[in-house]
Scaffold this motif. Structure first.
Motif, PDB file in Angstrom:
ATOM      1  N   THR A 674      36.880  59.627  19.737  1.00 21.95           N
ATOM      2  CA  THR A 674      37.275  58.252  19.999  1.00 21.95           C
ATOM      3  C   THR A 674      37.373  58.094  21.783  1.00 21.95           C
ATOM      4  OG1 THR A 674      37.479  57.306  18.024  1.00 21.95           O
ATOM      5  CG2 THR A 674      38.764  56.496  19.141  1.00 21.95           C
ATOM      6  N   LYS A 675      37.101  57.386  22.755  1.00 14.72           N
ATOM      7  CA  LYS A 675      37.594  57.400  23.201  1.00 14.72           C
ATOM      8  C   LYS A 675      38.369  55.622  23.301  1.00 14.72           C
ATOM      9  CE  LYS A 675      36.872  61.592  25.454  1.00 14.72           C
ATOM     10  NZ  LYS A 675      37.469  61.997  25.819  1.00 14.72           N
ATOM     11  N   TRP A 676      39.157  55.302  24.563  1.00 15.55           N
ATOM     12  CA  TRP A 676      40.284  54.366  25.113  1.00 15.55           C
ATOM     13  C   TRP A 676      39.648  53.752  26.442  1.00 15.55           C
ATOM     14  CZ3 TRP A 676      43.167  51.172  21.324  1.00 15.55           C
ATOM     15  CH2 TRP A 676      43.393  52.086  20.323  1.00 15.55           C
ATOM     16  N   LEU A 677      39.364  52.493  26.696  1.00 16.16           N
ATOM     17  CA  LEU A 677      38.393  52.825  27.414  1.00 16.16           C
ATOM     18  C   LEU A 677      38.689  51.109  28.196  1.00 16.16           C
ATOM     19  CD1 LEU A 677      34.590  53.707  27.476  1.00 16.16           C
ATOM     20  CD2 LEU A 677      36.536  55.194  28.286  1.00 16.16           C
ATOM     21  N   PRO A 678      39.966  51.436  29.367  1.00 20.38           N
ATOM     22  CA  PRO A 678      40.831  49.278  28.949  1.00 20.38           C
ATOM     23  C   PRO A 678      40.134  49.856  30.270  1.00 20.38           C
ATOM     24  CG  PRO A 678      42.364  52.064  30.365  1.00 20.38           C
ATOM     25  CD  PRO A 678      41.195  52.093  28.969  1.00 20.38           C
ATOM     26  N   SER A 679      40.351  47.970  30.978  1.00 23.36           N
ATOM     27  CA  SER A 679      39.903  47.877  32.120  1.00 23.36           C
ATOM     28  C   SER A 679      40.605  46.422  33.221  1.00 23.36           C
ATOM     29  CB  SER A 679      37.868  47.830  32.611  1.00 23.36           C
ATOM     30  OG  SER A 679      37.915  46.936  31.863  1.00 23.36           O
ATOM     31  N   MET A 680      40.571  46.228  33.786  1.00 27.54           N
ATOM     32  CA  MET A 680      40.882  45.376  34.585  1.00 27.54           C
ATOM     33  C   MET A 680      39.915  44.059  35.812  1.00 27.54           C
ATOM     34  SD  MET A 680      44.674  43.901  35.771  1.00 27.54           S
ATOM     35  CE  MET A 680      45.039  45.247  36.920  1.00 27.54           C
ATOM     36  N   ASN A 681      40.001  43.928  36.212  1.00 23.68           N
ATOM     37  CA  ASN A 681      38.998  42.850  37.563  1.00 23.68           C
ATOM     38  C   ASN A 681      39.793  41.898  38.297  1.00 23.68           C
ATOM     39  OD1 ASN A 681      36.747  44.509  38.152  1.00 23.68           O
ATOM     40  ND2 ASN A 681      36.499  44.396  36.007  1.00 23.68           N
ATOM     41  N   LEU A 682      40.118  42.095  39.209  1.00 21.24           N
ATOM     42  CA  LEU A 682      41.037  40.669  39.919  1.00 21.24           C
ATOM     43  C   LEU A 682      40.236  40.449  41.359  1.00 21.24           C
ATOM     44  CD1 LEU A 682      44.252  41.928  39.505  1.00 21.24           C
ATOM     45  CD2 LEU A 682      43.625  40.434  37.911  1.00 21.24           C
ATOM     46  N   ILE A 683      39.859  39.084  41.502  1.00 23.80           N
ATOM     47  CA  ILE A 683      39.482  38.698  42.886  1.00 23.80           C
ATOM     48  C   ILE A 683      40.775  37.812  42.999  1.00 23.80           C
ATOM     49  CG2 ILE A 683      38.154  37.352  43.832  1.00 23.80           C
ATOM     50  CD1 ILE A 683      37.162  38.617  40.515  1.00 23.80           C
ATOM     51  N   TYR A 684      41.362  37.748  44.118  1.00 19.50           N
ATOM     52  CA  TYR A 684      41.841  37.009  44.826  1.00 19.50           C
ATOM     53  C   TYR A 684      41.423  36.493  46.201  1.00 19.50           C
ATOM     54  CZ  TYR A 684      46.408  34.917  47.415  1.00 19.50           C
ATOM     55  OH  TYR A 684      47.361  35.018  47.040  1.00 19.50           O
ATOM     56  N   HIS A 685      41.255  34.835  46.380  1.00 25.29           N
ATOM     57  CA  HIS A 685      40.739  34.173  47.015  1.00 25.29           C
ATOM     58  C   HIS A 685      41.966  33.331  48.199  1.00 25.29           C
ATOM     59  CE1 HIS A 685      37.303  33.905  44.280  1.00 25.29           C
ATOM     60  NE2 HIS A 685      38.749  33.782  43.669  1.00 25.29           N
ATOM     61  N   TRP A 686      41.173  34.234  49.684  1.00 26.49           N
ATOM     62  CA  TRP A 686      41.869  34.038  50.468  1.00 26.49           C
ATOM     63  C   TRP A 686      41.684  32.503  51.048  1.00 26.49           C
ATOM     64  CZ3 TRP A 686      46.099  36.921  51.940  1.00 26.49           C
ATOM     65  CH2 TRP A 686      45.864  38.550  51.339  1.00 26.49           C
ATOM     66  N   THR A 687      40.307  31.660  51.105  1.00 25.82           N
ATOM     67  CA  THR A 687      39.414  30.583  51.743  1.00 25.82           C
ATOM     68  C   THR A 687      38.555  31.041  50.153  1.00 25.82           C
ATOM     69  OG1 THR A 687      38.343  31.895  53.036  1.00 25.82           O
ATOM     70  CG2 THR A 687      41.128  31.160  53.869  1.00 25.82           C
ATOM     71  N   ASP A 688      38.339  29.679  51.308  1.00 27.82           N
ATOM     72  CA  ASP A 688      36.990  29.243  50.686  1.00 27.82           C
ATOM     73  C   ASP A 688      35.982  30.331  50.450  1.00 27.82           C
ATOM     74  OD1 ASP A 688      37.644  27.170  48.389  1.00 27.82           O
ATOM     75  OD2 ASP A 688      36.759  25.636  50.724  1.00 27.82           O
ATOM     76  N   ASN A 689      35.730  31.185  51.868  1.00 26.78           N
ATOM     77  CA  ASN A 689      35.210  31.932  52.447  1.00 26.78           C
ATOM     78  C   ASN A 689      35.325  33.529  51.760  1.00 26.78           C
ATOM     79  OD1 ASN A 689      33.307  29.941  52.444  1.00 26.78           O
ATOM     80  ND2 ASN A 689      33.963  30.176  54.905  1.00 26.78           N
ATOM     81  N   ASP A 690      36.395  33.407  51.505  1.00 27.95           N
ATOM     82  CA  ASP A 690      37.349  35.094  51.732  1.00 27.95           C
ATOM     83  C   ASP A 690      38.116  35.258  50.672  1.00 27.95           C
ATOM     84  OD1 ASP A 690      37.156  36.042  55.022  1.00 27.95           O
ATOM     85  OD2 ASP A 690      37.564  33.893  54.537  1.00 27.95           O
ATOM     86  N   GLN A 691      37.577  36.490  49.721  1.00 29.07           N
ATOM     87  CA  GLN A 691      38.724  37.026  48.739  1.00 29.07           C
ATOM     88  C   GLN A 691      38.249  38.854  49.248  1.00 29.07           C
ATOM     89  OE1 GLN A 691      35.386  35.313  46.762  1.00 29.07           O
ATOM     90  NE2 GLN A 691      34.528  37.512  45.911  1.00 29.07           N
ATOM     91  N   THR A 692      39.581  38.966  48.188  1.00 32.64           N
ATOM     92  CA  THR A 692      39.318  40.600  47.853  1.00 32.64           C
ATOM     93  C   THR A 692      39.473  40.422  45.903  1.00 32.64           C
ATOM     94  OG1 THR A 692      41.026  41.498  49.900  1.00 32.64           O
ATOM     95  CG2 THR A 692      41.970  42.319  48.416  1.00 32.64           C
ATOM     96  N   ARG A 693      38.682  42.115  46.070  1.00 26.91           N
ATOM     97  CA  ARG A 693      39.101  42.210  44.365  1.00 26.91           C
ATOM     98  C   ARG A 693      39.218  43.791  44.284  1.00 26.91           C
ATOM     99  NH1 ARG A 693      34.652  40.427  42.165  1.00 26.91           N
ATOM    100  NH2 ARG A 693      32.792  38.638  43.573  1.00 26.91           N
ATOM    101  N   PHE A 694      40.420  43.934  43.192  1.00 36.73           N
ATOM    102  CA  PHE A 694      40.967  45.026  43.071  1.00 36.73           C
ATOM    103  C   PHE A 694      40.086  45.400  41.569  1.00 36.73           C
ATOM    104  CE2 PHE A 694      44.127  47.071  40.754  1.00 36.73           C
ATOM    105  CZ  PHE A 694      43.960  48.019  41.533  1.00 36.73           C
ATOM    106  N   SER A 695      39.832  46.820  41.192  1.00 41.42           N
ATOM    107  CA  SER A 695      39.944  46.622  40.317  1.00 41.42           C
ATOM    108  C   SER A 695      39.876  48.000  39.639  1.00 41.42           C
ATOM    109  CB  SER A 695      37.519  46.636  39.661  1.00 41.42           C
ATOM    110  OG  SER A 695      37.400  47.884  38.838  1.00 41.42           O
ATOM    111  N   ILE A 696      40.024  48.492  38.199  1.00 39.78           N
ATOM    112  CA  ILE A 696      40.170  49.522  37.822  1.00 39.78           C
ATOM    113  C   ILE A 696      40.320  49.508  36.356  1.00 39.78           C
ATOM    114  CG2 ILE A 696      42.750  48.592  36.844  1.00 39.78           C
ATOM    115  CD1 ILE A 696      44.430  51.757  36.841  1.00 39.78           C
ATOM    116  N   ALA A 697      39.638  50.688  35.577  1.00 41.00           N
ATOM    117  CA  ALA A 697      39.132  50.839  34.769  1.00 41.00           C
ATOM    118  C   ALA A 697      38.780  52.561  34.093  1.00 41.00           C
ATOM    119  CB  ALA A 697      37.920  50.469  34.220  1.00 41.00           C
TER     120      ALA A 697
END
Length: 965
Positions: A674-697
């Motif tokens: 049995t494996k426990w597989l957590p995940s998280m995806n975050l997108i930070y929207h600086w402007t309408d045209n710029d964004q930063t993504r962070f993911s851990i899983a």
């Protein structure tokens, strides 16, 4: 209120990281343990076809609405439309992903979906027979990639985990998404990445009725250099979509066929053995690492792939949609090989003079001659006649239901997928003899002078070339048939529920679901052999079969291979029939017990649950979106096969030739985890045209299915019981913690993007096969040691050759992507440009001695540099698309000599060109050139001077038309 929300979001992110690392530490295995030791980028799990993507449910509703609004503003058509849709898909994705889209069901210009995928950052392909087939992703081979079609795991025709993507015609695929980061609703399996292919939903077709007809002829000029081959082929497809009953019933049907010559010419240098004397009769002679031999081969034949697609979508109300769909693809590759082979340079078989010694003291050339002091001569120059014809088929179908009412969304899917592969694998050799027609024919004394030429075609001459084209001097020594037959089946059910949260300050919805899958893999090996190679160990009643001019044809090389020794093309079926011999491959437990040991069945039962929440909130006055979740996967795995024991101690088994064996017992071994597989995806929207993504899983890939077979052979030495097989049903899965950080900028009006990202994968283990342990405790893995008849007690524990989970490693990389359209005014506004670059590295190293001295080789499938560039023009009347794909050297076991050999693939750059002219709004003319520069595949061993394979496939030209109604 903003301050409270910011604190909540920061706490959520912190909790996500804590859960991720905490679960990783807590994860464990249950049960027995193994032995120690053409387009661009895109988006969401939205469904184009009504039957689901890889995600088991819909995604963030706000992101979906923004995506739909953006797509509705795309007014351009053709290839530019495909580019701009892909940009929008990536922009509004909840995960880090790339996409290729088609303007319509026949919109992708590629021969298979594999060609389109190689234009995405970090994605490359291994060319098999000149075609992109196995996909590599982020430095990992196809065994680490999860592949789905309409949300359903795809079975494999490769005999392992990796998918052969040339099985999927591009005309029948509407969109393909490459998931780089994971989320809880994704079916697990992709440590490298997950590739989700989708077909079209006819209810989303802008027209009530549409018909697309595409036909084009093909030409490969290099086919003229190959005996018996033909240069012409074709590619054709028909696709229909219709909406009925007030747009509540949609029907889609598609058929696509590819017919073309199989074209390949190759110069092969085989693996190097240990350090040895160049003259075994003189102990004081020079020493070097000597190769097994060289091969010169022409591969021809025909390839015919036919794909079928049918979809029925019924949407009786706004709340309910039911989809039934079926995909089937059949690929028949009638593949033969004729040529010349010099073998057994090593050992005491030959004397080597005038040696050419390379770096590392490896033999790169010289004159190889028969050793007159060898009683059973095995060095020989042979004529070869091989048949690798393969028939494969893939079926994937199911029933999908979607129900939406207010905040509730439910999706359920019931599916069946099946793949089968049948490779005939015939290996035939003819040799030069003296005394043919007598009771004791002898192999002629022979010689060959050869020189490897690094990454170019080498040279070879023989002392008496007329012998090898004279049927009176040649006889068929051996005819062997070694079929590979595989069946791969999935039966799956998945369901998910989503509840929208209207006033929650952080989450827009909560999702939960289950996934049930029963996976069965069957391997069946059979064999039939006449004679023995070189007649070195004659088989009673199976002498060499003399040839006749009626059953042979002289063949000489052309083009880049001209000057190599001429040879005889053998009509083997006629030769055998002349002597009343009829091949009949069967399970052989007498003379070829490996056929039973390598046969067997593997079962995997997967039971998953997941919980996920979509995020849409505000942090420091900027929008923050994404998701956080947990997937729990429970797997039970096992394999049934046979184990060899002492004669008389087994269960009576009858093979295909009627032989009753009493030295095998059935075995069934397995484990669960049995494996426990957590995940998280975050997108930070600086402007309408710029964004930063962070993911851990935390992600998971199951062991290669063929490495989990239970079959094992055995032998006794010095009172010890030894077991061989090289596989194990006790292999643990590959899990990894992966981290991604991306910056993305989007130009106005979907006219382009720039992205830059880094990733790190910490992989806990890799599977290694054919590893030998001495004095192994067989009881620890459920193997019973038989009794020694002399003592009445079990034999002592001896060596165990198996597969095991070796220590893992780290992979890290950088990916850059740039895309721009409409950057010039006027008539040049249709000009566009795109480029991708990926840098990947890993400290992983495995020792190989195939190149002579021991060397450390990199992770299979990893190219440090992968890049693609694309220039296109589309003004609605005329379009042109020039694409180049580059990958630096990488390691793979795809070179086949006598057996599979692990080699370096040299860097390569492949260019493709496509143009189209719209005669009317419904009719267009097409012209394509694939492999524009006739880029060969080049492999080598320890360094580039040690030739592996130099293989040319030719360039393929297409010309035809497309009709849209």
């Amino acid at each position: 209120m903003i301050l409270k929300r910011n604190l909540l979001v920061m706490a959520l992110a912190s909790a996500g990281l804590t859960v991720a690392f905490g679960v990783q530490a807590a994860t464990g295995d249950n049960g027995a343990q193994a032995a120690p030791g053409t387009s661009q980028q895109s988006s969401t799990a939205s469904t184009n076809n009504g039957s689901g993507g890889t995600s088991q449910t819909t995604t963030n509703s706000k992101s979906q609405q923004a995506l739909a609004k953006s797509l509705s503003t795309v007014t351009v058509t053709g290839f530019s439309s495909s580019v701009e849709k892909s940009i929008d898909y990536q922009r509004y994705a909840d995960t880090i992903q790339n996409v290729v889209t088609a303007a319509d069901i026949g919109g992708l210009p590629d021969q298979s979906i594999a060609d389109a995928l190689t234009r995405l950052p970090g994605v490359s392909a291994e060319r098999i027979a000149g075609q992109a087939s196995q996909i590599n992703c982020r430095g990992l081979s196809g065994n680490f990639i999860e592949t789905t079609l309409d949300g359903r795991e795809q079975p494999s025709t490769s005999g392992s985990n990796y998918i052969q993507f040339d099985q999927y015609p591009s005309e029948l695929i509407n969109m393909a998404t490459v998931y780089k980061s994971s989320q809880a609703s994704l079916i697990e399996g992709g440590v490298g990445c997950t590739i989700a292919m989708q077909t079209a939903n006819p209810l989303e077709n802008p027209k009530d009725q549409s018909l697309n007809v595409d036909a084009r002829g093909s030409y490969d000029g290099q086919a003229h250099d190959i005996v018996g081959d033909h240069a012409m082929g074709y590619r054709a497809s028909v696709a229909y979509q219709g909406k009925f009953l007030d747009n509540t019933l949609g029907i889609g049907i598609g058929v696509a066929q590819l017919y073309q010559p199989h074209v390949s010419e190759q110069f092969v240098g085989e693996a190097f053995g240990g350090l040895q004397s160049l003259n075994p009769n003189n102990p004081n002679s020079a020493q070097a690492y000597v190769p097994e031999g060289i091969q010169l081969q022409q591969d021809g034949g025909t390839e015919r792939r036919t794909g079928y697609l049918s979809t029925v979508v019924w949407k009786p109300t706004d709340h309910l949609q039911i989809t039934g769909d079926m995909y089937y693809s059949k690929f028949d590759n009638d593949y033969y090989g004729y040529g010349f082979r010099s073998q057994n340079f090593y050992g005491n078989n030959a004397i080597i003079t005038n040696p050419i010694i390379g770096a590392g003291n490896t033999l790169l050339g010289g004159t190889v001659s028969t050793n007159p002091n060898q009683s059973n001569v095995q060095f020989a120059n042979e004529t070869t006649a091989d048949n690798y014809s393969t028939n494969t088929g893939v079926f994937s179908g199911g029933l999908n239901l979607k129900w939406n009412s207010g905040p509730w969304h439910v999706e359920s899917d019931l599916s069946l997928s099946h793949a089968e592969s049948n490779e005939i694998n015939v290996d035939t050799t003819a040799d030069a003899y003296t005394g043919l027609g007598t009771a004791d024919p002898k192999l002629m004394n022979q010689s060959v002078t050869y020189a490897l030429n690094g990454l170019n075609v080498g040279s070879a001459t023989v002392s008496n070339p007329g012998v090898y084209t004279n049927p009176n001097d040649m006889a068929l020594s051996r005819y062997g048939v070694y079929p590979y037959i595989y069946h791969d089946r999935y039966r799956a059910f998945r369901t998910a529920v989503q509840y929208d949260l209207e006033s929650n300050p952080i989450f827009t919805d909560i999702q939960a679901g289950i996934y049930l899958n029963n996976h069965t893999f069957e391997a069946n090996r059979t064999v039939w052999v006449y004679g023995s190679e070189w007649n070195s160990y004659p088989v009673a009643g199976e002498p060499p079969l003399p040839l006749s001019s009626a059953d042979t044809q002289q063949v000489c090389w052309k083009g880049k291979f001209s000057g190599l020794p001429c040879f005889l093309k053998l009509n083997t079926s006629a030769i055998l029939a002349q002597y009343g011999i009829h091949p009949n491959p069967q399970l052989d437990l007498d003379n070829n017990s490996w056929s039973g040991i390598q046969s067997g069945t593997v079962h995997e039962k997967v039971r998953d649950v997941f919980l996920m929440g979509d995020i849409d909130t505000t942090l420091w006055n900027h929008e923050l979106t994404g998701n956080i979740g947990l997937r729990v996967s429970h797997t039970s795995q096992g394999s049934s096969g046979i184990q060899e024991v002492e004669p008389g101690q087994g269960v009576p088994m009858t093979d295909g030739f009627g032989y009753v064996a009493n030295d095998f017992i059935p075995i069934n071994v397995g484990m669960s985890y049995t494996k426990w597989l957590p995940s998280m995806n975050l997108i930070y929207h600086w402007t309408d045209n710029d964004q930063t993504r962070f993911s851990i899983a935390k992600v998971l890939s199951r062991p290669p299915i063929d490495s989990m077979l239970a079959g094992a052979g055995s032998y006794i030495t010095n009172g010890q019981y030894n077991v061989w097989g090289g596989t194990s049903p006790l292999l643990r899965p590959l899990t990894a913690m992966q981290y991604d950080l991306d910056y993305e900028h989007y130009f106005d009006n979907s006219s382009g993007l720039f992205t830059a990202g880094v990733f790190v994968k910490h992989i806990d283990t890799f599977v290694q096969t054919n590893v030998t342990y001495n004095n192994f405790n067989f009881a620890s893995v459920g193997i019973t040691v038989p009794n020694n008849p002399a003592t009445g007690q079990p034999y002592l524990n001896g060596s165990y050759t198996t597969a095991y989970n070796a220590q893992g490693s780290m992979i890290r990389g950088l990916e850059l992507s740039f895309q721009k359209t409409h950057f010039l005014p006027g008539i040049w506004s249709g000009l566009g440009f795109g480029a991708n670059y990926a840098f990947t590295q890993s400290p992983f190293g495995a020792v190989s001695t195939l190149g002579g001295p021991a060397q450390v080789q990199a992770l299979p499938g990893l190219s440090r540099n992968v890049a693609s560039a694309q220039v296109f023009f589309d003004n609605g009347l005329f379009s042109a698309n020039l694409t180049g794909n580059y990958r630096s050297k990488f390691v793979s076991d795809s070179q086949i000599a006598v057996t599979n050999q692990i080699v370096y693939f040299a860097p390569e750059m492949v260019w493709d060109l496509q143009t189209a002219y719209n005669v009317t709004k419904n009719v267009s003319l097409l012209f394509q050139v694939l492999n524009l520069t006739n880029q060969p595949t080049r492999t080598y061993f320890g360094n580039s001077s040690e030739t592996g394979t130099i293989q040319y496939f030719g360039r393929t030209l297409y010309a035809g038309f497309n009709i849209k109604i």
